[in-house]
Every structure is written in structure tokens, then in C-alpha cells.
Design a protein around this motif. Structure first.
Motif, mmCIF file in Angstrom:
data_model
loop_
_atom_site.group_PDB
_atom_site.id
_atom_site.type_symbol
_atom_site.label_atom_id
_atom_site.label_comp_id
_atom_site.label_asym_id
_atom_site.label_seq_id
_atom_site.Cartn_x
_atom_site.Cartn_y
_atom_site.Cartn_z
ATOM 1 N N GLN B 45 0.930 -1.028 -0.090
ATOM 2 C CA GLN B 45 -0.007 -0.035 -0.075
ATOM 3 C C GLN B 45 1.001 1.195 -0.080
ATOM 4 O O GLN B 45 1.790 1.534 0.901
ATOM 5 C CB GLN B 45 -0.779 -0.100 1.168
ATOM 6 C CG GLN B 45 -1.751 1.256 1.482
ATOM 7 C CD GLN B 45 -2.895 1.068 1.177
ATOM 8 O OE1 GLN B 45 -3.365 0.195 0.490
ATOM 9 N NE2 GLN B 45 -3.677 2.044 1.159
ATOM 10 N N PRO B 46 0.757 2.126 -1.045
ATOM 11 C CA PRO B 46 1.548 3.252 -1.109
ATOM 12 C C PRO B 46 1.225 4.279 0.299
ATOM 13 O O PRO B 46 0.151 4.164 0.470
ATOM 14 C CB PRO B 46 1.210 3.888 -2.337
ATOM 15 C CG PRO B 46 -0.012 3.289 -2.850
ATOM 16 C CD PRO B 46 -0.212 1.840 -2.229
ATOM 17 N N VAL B 47 2.376 5.041 0.630
ATOM 18 C CA VAL B 47 2.449 5.849 1.469
ATOM 19 C C VAL B 47 2.616 7.442 1.079
ATOM 20 O O VAL B 47 3.437 7.697 0.816
ATOM 21 C CB VAL B 47 3.155 5.654 2.653
ATOM 22 C CG1 VAL B 47 3.122 6.579 3.744
ATOM 23 C CG2 VAL B 47 3.121 4.293 3.364
ATOM 24 N N PRO B 48 1.378 8.108 0.835
ATOM 25 C CA PRO B 48 1.779 9.506 0.338
ATOM 26 C C PRO B 48 2.674 10.285 1.286
ATOM 27 O O PRO B 48 2.704 10.117 2.497
ATOM 28 C CB PRO B 48 0.402 10.138 0.673
ATOM 29 C CG PRO B 48 -0.791 9.059 0.602
ATOM 30 C CD PRO B 48 -0.003 7.925 1.175
ATOM 31 N N LEU B 49 3.407 11.004 0.442
ATOM 32 C CA LEU B 49 4.491 11.869 1.199
ATOM 33 C C LEU B 49 5.820 11.179 1.910
ATOM 34 O O LEU B 49 6.440 11.652 2.413
ATOM 35 C CB LEU B 49 3.838 12.914 2.403
ATOM 36 C CG LEU B 49 2.782 13.789 1.911
ATOM 37 C CD1 LEU B 49 2.254 14.703 2.917
ATOM 38 C CD2 LEU B 49 3.282 14.559 0.609
ATOM 39 N N ALA B 50 5.855 9.744 1.845
ATOM 40 C CA ALA B 50 6.862 9.239 2.255
ATOM 41 C C ALA B 50 8.082 9.492 1.482
ATOM 42 O O ALA B 50 8.020 9.880 0.155
ATOM 43 C CB ALA B 50 6.455 7.609 2.338
ATOM 44 N N VAL B 54 10.586 4.531 -0.012
ATOM 45 C CA VAL B 54 9.516 3.428 0.720
ATOM 46 C C VAL B 54 8.883 3.146 -0.180
ATOM 47 O O VAL B 54 8.054 3.776 -1.158
ATOM 48 C CB VAL B 54 8.911 4.430 1.751
ATOM 49 C CG1 VAL B 54 7.889 3.612 2.435
ATOM 50 C CG2 VAL B 54 9.990 4.797 2.799
ATOM 51 N N LEU B 57 3.624 -0.075 2.499
ATOM 52 C CA LEU B 57 3.144 -0.865 3.496
ATOM 53 C C LEU B 57 2.635 -2.184 3.244
ATOM 54 O O LEU B 57 1.978 -2.183 2.323
ATOM 55 C CB LEU B 57 2.279 -0.188 4.544
ATOM 56 C CG LEU B 57 2.852 1.406 5.118
ATOM 57 C CD1 LEU B 57 1.541 1.747 6.011
ATOM 58 C CD2 LEU B 57 3.966 0.833 6.082
ATOM 59 N N VAL B 58 3.228 -3.135 4.043
ATOM 60 C CA VAL B 58 2.531 -4.511 3.845
ATOM 61 C C VAL B 58 1.976 -5.093 5.140
ATOM 62 O O VAL B 58 2.520 -4.905 6.104
ATOM 63 C CB VAL B 58 3.287 -5.699 3.086
ATOM 64 C CG1 VAL B 58 3.286 -5.333 1.762
ATOM 65 C CG2 VAL B 58 4.742 -5.672 3.857
ATOM 66 N N HIS B 59 1.085 -5.905 5.144
ATOM 67 C CA HIS B 59 0.508 -6.476 6.369
ATOM 68 C C HIS B 59 1.369 -7.836 6.611
ATOM 69 O O HIS B 59 1.440 -8.842 5.720
ATOM 70 C CB HIS B 59 -0.922 -6.967 6.301
ATOM 71 C CG HIS B 59 -1.530 -7.499 7.591
ATOM 72 N ND1 HIS B 59 -2.695 -8.365 7.638
ATOM 73 C CD2 HIS B 59 -1.179 -7.402 8.973
ATOM 74 C CE1 HIS B 59 -3.007 -8.616 8.885
ATOM 75 N NE2 HIS B 59 -1.905 -7.965 9.525
ATOM 76 N N VAL B 64 2.443 -4.198 10.674
ATOM 77 C CA VAL B 64 2.519 -3.168 9.350
ATOM 78 C C VAL B 64 3.833 -3.037 9.273
ATOM 79 O O VAL B 64 4.864 -2.739 10.008
ATOM 80 C CB VAL B 64 1.698 -2.039 9.601
ATOM 81 C CG1 VAL B 64 1.891 -1.083 8.392
ATOM 82 C CG2 VAL B 64 0.279 -2.264 9.716
ATOM 83 N N THR B 66 7.102 -1.732 6.795
ATOM 84 C CA THR B 66 7.664 -0.707 5.863
ATOM 85 C C THR B 66 8.508 -1.428 4.930
ATOM 86 O O THR B 66 9.402 -2.270 5.319
ATOM 87 C CB THR B 66 8.434 0.454 6.628
ATOM 88 O OG1 THR B 66 7.345 1.161 7.457
ATOM 89 C CG2 THR B 66 8.757 1.554 5.631
#
Lengths: 763, 159
Positions: B45-50, B54, B57-59, B64, B66
Motif C-alpha cells: 500500500q503506497p504511503v503518500p508523502l513518504a 519507501v 506498507l504490507v501486512h 505493518v 515498511t
């Protein structure tokens, strides 16, 4: 360290905690035999075990203490203030050794000579007691008081009173009688019940390692996630409904049990306060009456640990900066004895811990001057700040208003530490102060760390979780109104919410700079109105999904540094969602509490008596109002969730039974429709407004939720008597729902007078 | 120490086990001891502003995680398809390394090892840890410690 020693440490620490509590109590009730017995037992048990484990230094000290306590218990030494101080020193000495054993495995090499001499000196009073045998013990004791502020004589001699002796008794009799009889009597009444109950607790309780509890909590979190996923995956399959509902219930129960296992009463930290207050009032020359309320309010163990230091800090601050010295108070016309109040109360999903004093309060001008002097703020900026914002300056690092640095506080590491610690666990700190009247510091702590209710919002075709704690309302803007809804002052987008301008933050723009701030005209738009520490703003999102109970997962430091997310979570559909932090968003978007809003807040406060906000609902074609303050949440749920106890509809709401009021006949109507059409039964949705009525919760079935509006009271023409049960909303007279008329479960009686019957007149 | 044990020790030292991964056209090697698990075909899952490196994220087992995108670090075009994730352990905790695909476990000899060549660009030499000369190609070594998101952040700040 071996098991035995660890066990001993835990037990001794508990014993000493108990002793500390008893000692501070003893000060107010100096002759309480039960208290003395309790203190004696703590030290005695400890001494017994130390000898066994070979802790010589500890044994020696405990032995010396036991001697003094024995005399106290036998009524040969009176529990004067000096004696209590000595015993508190003994307590500290014992604690220090225990700490050294815990840390280094040995007793350490410090010397206890001074302490032992002190105890010896206190024991020496016994000699005088014996030499004054000829006097009835009820006479005022003539023991020299090592410190000022002696107890009233009658009180300190209290326990000896029943033992009043004829002056002719011989010395030996005098010595033996109180020793033999009094403790016996004390044990007979207080001791017996205590031993029984403590044996009972010992059998039915068990010590559990906190790490195991943490692990259980994590696993339950996982289970909640899995449950959410199962519920979503099976919602279409009617055969699974029963099974998944059962899974839902069991998970909810299990979660609650594990959470309960982690709960501890706040008395665990409150009980440390009397000692702190006692010591501080002596060293600062204050007279303080400490009052504690809500001690049995429970809080997660880790949270309790986390607020211990902030709370101690707050108490110290209140004693040092808040409560004035007795003569100053007298001059100000106050009771020379200051009042310090600790209060814990549960409010919804939060526990509020309050420290309030009736001291001098915080002088806003002084705060401002100090902040400017320390270079924390420019004079120009300070000039435009409102009173409440100026007060917030004391939370800045490096701020201290103490005129001089004292031992107690004023080193400039105070309130910012309090705030950081509380915010770290997702709590909030609120400060209220009136010059000359006192200060109240409120710590708002979430009930648990791990699971929070959140609203799932969509932006940039991704899901984000918005904690419901910060969410005050949602505004829906249909596509046709998109163009006209946002107003601009230069580059600042604003929305007119009930006549007031609300600054807007576009989530998509915030997350992906370069996007345009515009409402989409081809789909619905939503504004989540957030309140982050008094900073109100509207967060524009692309879409809404269901509210969910989310399990907070920590983020790696790299992502935490972005400063927008407080964590991440796994949603019911197995998607990951980042948890937005409203406070950081406000900060990033440059939103502060503006003075205009503050003024409005003040006006609202004043007008509070005859104005209140109401939720306007439609029930079976009629309009009704529910006091907004009582509304906990609005749930849209499938009709199948409503169950019946006899003929009364109830709802299993978060594991608790909620009576649902249906005077509008909505449930009956919906159920009727459902029985005609089997397909409809699965999809039928109803809206239930969950309200608080005193301590219980009730649900109200409604057809639609229309709006939130401020209502004003109505007065009968001529008589001027306030009309009950109705309010003026949007220029119409609307009936107010009487929550109290919803019959409690188990009593069976339906509401005598359904509130939808109340008048609805065009004003 | 007898001659026999010395020989055995030498042979033990020779046992370097690596997991080979492919990113673009290059084969990389990761010491097997640092790998906790391999997660196949994941879509983080992309992380905006990261930070750019990066990968999202994955479960992973209730946590969670990184992830760090190796493609991004090597300035390769980003991959649209699902990628494999190596769950790595470093001092700062666990993180995921996004690679195109995971190959096999190889046993190599330290004798074939050579450190980073001097002509390697600085930004690459900061990431890579030398190479093993295999029969037909080079296996470029990755050092999990250097790929830790926290370390990358520090490295970036220094630049």
C-alpha cells in the motif's frame, strides 16, 4: 535473580505501598488500631522473609522499624507527626534497599545509621510514657514534637481513651494491659474479616506477567481484524450469517475480557499522592486539603503507567505555583487551607483525570511576558493571541513561570513533558485557569491503546482511517452544489457551516501537493469536521466508507517522521489504511485557533443556559429533536440486527444490550415490508440514534436524520413559564425526545406517552 | 589447535549461504541469516508523502511492515506487477525489501569475494557490499543493515 527473591520483591513493594497509604491515613486518624496493625504487619512480614533470604541490612532496618511500630501498636508511643515522618523515612530507606536488590542483586553498601538513630530517638519517647504512669493516659501527651504542627491533643490520645485507668494502678499493670488487650480487640473486629477476605482473594487471583497480557492483547487485535474480514466476506451468504454473528459476539466478549484483565483502578497512582502532598506542603509551607474522587475508575495498565509522571508533575505544580501560602490566602479572603482535588471519571471512550486547585490561577499577562522574555514568541505575535492561546504557551518546551527556581518545580521542564507524555498515549491535555480562582488541568486519556473507533475515508483512491474522537460531524455536498459551496479569501478555502466560516483542508491536495483544491462536480463530496485541540477545520475527502473499530499498528520511524500519520491498520477488506492524525494535519495546514472562533466559543458558553444543540430527526413522517449532547452515535444497520425481548426491540450494541425505542413504528413497518419480500429482509437498513440517558444508553429508531441545529427555549404566552418537552428549531416548534420515558429493560412497561405525539406547530 | 580442526574451520568459513534475488537484469545476493521470511507476490500500500525509497506498507504477521523498494534505490523504472518481499531483520527492527523475484539459495566461497570497485558511484557504493564472482555472472551483495529505512533516511540527510 531467583524466583523466590523476585516474589519477595513484589510482595514487599506491595506491602510498602500499603504501608504508605496507611501512614498518610494515620495522620488524620492517629489512633486507628486497624491502620497500625496493617502497618505493623507489612514491616513484620518483610522482616521475616529478609532473614530467610539473608538480606542482613534490610533485616536490621526492618527490625528497628518493627520495634517502633510495636510500641505504636501497643499504644505506648503516639502517632505524632514526627513519628509518622520518621516512619515515612523508614519506608523510603526500605524502598531504596529493595530497589538496589532489584537493580544490582545486592543490598548496596549505604549506611542506615542516621535513619536507625532517628527511629531510636522516636522510641525513646516510650521511656517518658512509662515515667508518667501515674497520669491517666487520656491526659494530653507531653512528647516533644520534632516538627511543628502537632496534632490536637484529644485526637492523638483517642485510642487510649477506653483504657482510662485509675491513677492508683501499678506500673506493671499499666504496661501490660494496653499491650495485651488493645491489639487483641483490634484484631478481633478488623483483623478477622480482613484475613478471611485476603485468603479469598489469594485463592481466586493470580499474578500474570504483563508481557503475556500484552501478547494476548495483540492476538485479540488480530482476531478482531480477522473477524472484520470474515464478516465482510460472508455478508452475502445467508447460511453464514448466524455463524459470523456468533463469531462477532465471541470476539467482542473476548476483547472486553482481555481488556478488563489489563485494567487497574486509578487508585494505584492516586494513592501515591497523599504522601507527595504531605511532603510538599511541609517543605513549601502550604496548607493543603487533598480530595480524591473516582478512585475506582479503571484504566489500562500501560496507560496508567504513562500518566503517573504527568500526574505527579501536575500535583507538584498545583502545590508550588497554584496554591498560595496560608497568609497570602487569608489576605485574599480565602480559606488558609487550599483545596487540591484529584478526580477521575469515565466519559465515553475516555477517562478524564483532573487536577484542580483553588489557588492563584495563571496570570495570562505573566505568561505572555515570560514567553516573550524567553524568546519563545515574538511580541507582535503575542499581541494577536487570545487568552486561551496565551495559556497554551506554558506547554512550550523551556517555559516556566516560577519566579524563582525551587526544588519542586520551575526548572522549565514541566508542562511540555506533561503534554508530550499524555499525547504519546493518544491523550489530550486541557488547561483551564482563572486568575485568583484556581487552575484545572484535565488529562483526557483513551480507554485503551490498541483499538479505537474510526471512520474510514477515501482519498487518492486509497483508504485512510480518521479517529472518531476528533470527528465532530460530517457534511455532505452533492455534486450540483460543489461549485458554490467553497468560498475563498485569496488562497484560503472556506466553508460556511451554520453561518460560521470553517477553514478547509483538502486531503488529496495535502497528500499529493500540486493537486487543485476543488470539490468534484461529478460525484458526492464530504467534509469531515474535525476538532483537534480546539482547532476546528474541515477535511475534504473523496468518499466515505463504514466506520470500523480499528487495531492501531505502529509505524516505522521513517513514516512517523512524515508527521501526518499516527499509525496504520488493517481493514475488514484486508486493505491497509494509514491512520490520519488530525492534530498534525491542522499543524501542517497552519490552522490555529483563531480569536474570532474563540470569541464565538465564549459567547456560546454564556448563552448556554437557554440554547442547546439538537439533532433533528424524522420519525414516521414527524419531526422530533434529540438533545445533541446526549447523542453518542448514529448507526445505520441491517434490520436483522434488531432482536426482540418479548415485544421490545433490542440491539446487541458493542456487546451490550440496548433497548430500542420505536414509538414511530418504524421497525414494525420495516419488518412488515421485510416479511412480504424475503430479499428485502436481508438488505433492509434502519437508522438507530444511540443516546445517553443518565448512566444507561438507549437507541431510538428514526426514519431519517435531518440536521443539527441550535434550539432555543420557548415560554408560554402570558405566564412566561418555560415550556417543557419542546424547543424552537429553525423557526419551528419541535418536540424533544424524552429519553427518560424509554422504559428500562426488565421492567417491561412501554413508554407511557410516546414523544412523537408531542405537538408540532408551525411557529 | 590440531591441523584437522583448522581445516574443518576453514571449510566452515567457506560455507557462505546466500539468497539470490533479481531486480531488473542484475542478480543480487542477501546473506541468508538476515532473512526472516519471503513473501510472494505482494502489492504494498503506497504511503503518500513518504520518502521515495519507501515502497509502501504490507501486512505481515499482525504487524505493518515498511518496505524499501530496491528499484527505486537503484533508480530503475518502477514495476507495475506484484513483487516479492524479503522480510529482513536489522538492528532497527524488521523491514521488507521489494525485489522483482526471489531466486534460489546459493553456497559461495569467500575466495570468490571482492569488495566494491573504486569506480562505483557513491550512491551505489553506499548500498552495495561487494560481489561474488560466479561462473557466468557476478552476484552483487546487499547488506541489510545499509538498506534499513532509518539508515537510508540518515544517508539521505547527509547527502
Amino acid at each position: 535473580m531467583d524466583e523466590l527473591t523476585r516474589e519477595f520483591l513484589i510482595e514487599s513493594q506491595e506491602g510498602l505501598d500499603r504501608m504508605e497509604r496507611c501512614l498518610t491515613d494515620l495522620e488524620t486518624r492517629p489512633g486507628d488500631a486497624a491502620l497500625l496493625g496493617e502497618i505493623f504487619r507489612s514491616v513484620h512480614t518483610m522482616k521475616g522473609t529478609t532473614g530467610f533470604l539473608g538480606f542482613k541490612r534490610l533485616e536490621k532496618l526492618a527490625h528497628r522499624g518493627e520495634n517502633l511500630l510495636g510500641l505504636l501498636r501497643d499504644g505506648k508511643v503516639v502517632a505524632s507527626r514526627g513519628v509518622i515522618t520518621g516512619l515515612l523515612h523508614l519506608l523510603d530507606g526500605l524502598r531504596a534497599i529493595l530497589k538496589s536488590i532489584e537493580g544490582e542483586g545486592s543490598e548496596g553498601t549505604g549506611s542506615d545509621e542516621a535513619l536507625m538513630e532517628e527511629l531510636e530517638a522516636l522510641q525513646a519517647h516510650r521511656g517518658r510514657a512509662e515515667s508518667t504512669v501515674a497520669q491517666p493516659p487520656a491526659a494530653p501527651p507531653e512528647y516533644p514534637e520534632p516538627e511543628s504542627g502537632r496534632q490536637p491533643a484529644g485526637q492523638s490520645a483517642g485510642p487510649a481513651e477506653p483504657e482510662v485507668q485509675a491513677p492508683t494502678l501499678s506500673a506493671s499493670q499499666q504496661k501490660s494491659r494496653p499491650a495485651a488487650e488493645q491489639p487483641e480487640a483490634a484484631q478481633a473486629d478488623g483483623g478477622k474479616t480482613r484475613t478471611q477476605s485476603s485468603a479469598g482473594t489469594a485463592e481466586s487471583t493470580l499474578r500474570v506477567d504483563v508481557t503475556l497480557l500484552n501478547r494476548m492483547m495483540n492476538l485479540v487485535g488480530e482476531l478482531v481484524l480477522t473477524r472484520n474480514q470474515v464478516l465482510q466476506a460472508t455478508s452475502a451468504d445467508p447460511r453464514m450469517t448466524l455463524l459470523s454473528r456468533r463469531l462477532d459476539m465471541v470476539t467482542a466478549d473476548l476483547r472486553e475480557s482481555v481488556m478488563k484483565a489489563r485494567m487497574q483502578p486509578v487508585s494505584n497512582i492516586f494513592s501515591k499522592m497523599p504522601r507527595i502532598v504531605r511532603d510538599l506542603s511541609q517543605s513549601l509551607g502550604r496548607r493543603v486539603h487533598l480530595e480524591m474522587e473516582g478512585q475506582d475508575t479503571e484504566l489500562d495498565k500501560s496507560l496508567l503507567e504513562a500518566i503517573k509522571d504527568p500526574l505527579t508533575h501536575a500535583v507538584r505544580n498545583a502545590m508550588d505555583h497554584g496554591i498560595e501560602p496560608p497568609d497570602v490566602r487569608k489576605m485574599a479572603g480565602k480559606n488558609p487551607e487550599g483545596a487540591l482535588k484529584l478526580r477521575a471519571v469515565r466519559e465515553g471512550s475516555h477517562v478524564v483525570v483532573e487536577v484542580s486547585d483553588d489557588g492563584a490561577g495563571i496570570a495570562v499577562e505573566k505568561v505572555r511576558d515570560k514567553a516573550i522574555e524567553r524568546g519563545l514568541i515574538t511580541p507582535e505575535r503575542a499581541a494577536v493571541l487570545g487568552e486561551r492561546e496565551l495559556l497554551q504557551l506554558i506547554f512550550l518546551p523551556g517555559f516556566s513561570t516560577a519566579a524563582k527556581v525551587t526544588n519542586v518545580s520551575g526548572r522549565g521542564v514541566g508542562m511540555d513533558v506533561v503534554r508530550t507524555n499524555v499525547e504519546k498515549i493518544g491523550g489530550k491535555v486541557e488547561l483551564d485557569s482563572r486568575a485568583g480562582k484556581g487552575t484545572t488541568l484535565r488529562l483526557r486519556i483513551p480507554l485503551t491503546l490498541a483499538i479505537i473507533p474510526a471512520l474510514i475515508v477515501r482519498s487518492l483512491s486509497q483508504s485512510f482511517a480518521l479517529p472518531q474522537g476528533a470527528l465532530s460531524e460530517l457534511v455532505h455536498i452533492p455534486p450540483e452544489k460543489a461549485a458554490s459551496s467553497v468560498e475563498w479569501i485569496e488562497s484560503a478555502p472556506l466553508y460556511r457551516l451554520r453561518g460560521r466560516l470553517l477553514p478547509l483542508v483538502f486531503l488529496s491536495r495535502l497528500l499529493s501537493p500540486g493537486r487543485e483544491c476543488q470539490l468534484a462536480s461529478d460525484r458526492d463530496n464530504f467534509i469531515a469536521v474535525l476538532d483537534a485541540d480546539g482547532r476546528r477545520f474541515g477535511l475534504v475527502v473523496d468518499g466515505l466508507a463504514d466506520p470500523e473499530e480499528i487495531v492501531v499498528k505502529p509505524l516505522s520511524a521513517v513514516l512517523k517522521d512524515i508527521g501526518l500519520y499516527s499509525g496504520a491498520t488493517v481493514l475488514g477488506n484486508a486493505d491497509l489504511a494509514l491512520i490520519l492524525d488530525p492534530g498534525s494535519i491542522a499543524l501542517k495546514a497552519g490552522i490555529t485557533m483563531n480569536s474570532e472562533e474563540e470569541a464565538a466559543a465564549r459567547v456560546e458558553e454564556n448563552a448556554d443556559e437557554n440554547r442547546a444543540d439538537f439533532l433533528l430527526v424524522e420519525v414516521g413522517g414527524r419531526r422530533a429533536a434529540v438533545p445533541l449532547a446526549d447523542v453518542l452515535r448514529i448507526e445505520q444497520l441491517p434490520l436483522a440486527r434488531i432482536e426482540y425481548v418479548g415485544y421490545r426491540p433490542v440491539l446487541n450494541f458493542e456487546g451490550q444490550l440496548l433497548p430500542v425505542e420505536d414509538s414511530g413504528g418504524i421497525l414494525a413497518q420495516a419488518a412488515g415490508g421485510a416479511s412480504q419480500d424475503a430479499g428485502f429482509a436481508d438488505s433492509a437498513q434502519i437508522i438507530v440514534v444511540v443516546c445517553r440517558d443518565g448512566s444507561r444508553h438507549v437507541g431510538i429508531a428514526v426514519s431519517h436524520v435531518l440536521d443539527v441545529a441550535a434550539g432555543s427555549d420557548l415560554f408560554e404566552a402570558g405566564s412566561g413559564v418555560q415550556a417543557g418537552g419542546v424547543t424552537m428549531l429553525k423557526n419551528r416548534v419541535i418536540g424533544v425526545v424524552e429519553l427518560g420515558s424509554v422504559a428500562p429493560l426488565g421492567h417491561g412497561a412501554p413508554a407511557q406517552e410516546p414523544w412523537t405525539q408531542s405537538a408540532e406547530v408551525q411557529a | 589447535m590440531t591441523a584437522a580442526t583448522a581445516v574443518r574451520n576453514e571449510r566452515l568459513q567457506a560455507q557462505v549461504e546466500l539468497c539470490s534475488v533479481r531486480v531488473g537484469k542484475t542478480m543480487f545476493g542477501v546473506p541468508i541469516g538476515h532473512i526472516l521470511e519471503i513473501v510472494g507476490s505482494a502489492r504494498p500500500q503506497p504511503v503518500p508523502l513518504a520518502p521515495e525509497y519507501v515502497g509502501g506498507l504490507v501486512h505481515y504477521r499482525g504487524d505493518v511492515l515498511t518496505t524499501v523498494s530496491l528499484r527505486q534505490l537503484l533508480a530503475l523504472p518502477l514495476c507495475e506487477d506484484a513483487q516479492d518481499i524479503l522480510v529482513l531483520e536489522s538492528e532497527g527492527g524488521c523491514f521488507g525489501l521489494l525485489v522483482d523475484s526471489v531466486g534460489e539459495v546459493l553456497t559461495v566461497s569467500p575466495a570468490d569475494y571482492e569488495p566494491n570497485p573504486s569506480i562505483l558511484e557513491r550512491r551505489h557504493s553506499a548500498l552495495l557490499a561487494g560481489a561474488y564472482k560466479l561462473k557466468d555472472h557476478l552476484l552483487v551483495m546487499l547488506d541489510p543493515e545499509r538498506l534499513d529505512p532509518m539508515r537510508l533516511a540518515e544517508e539521505l540527510a547527509r547527502r
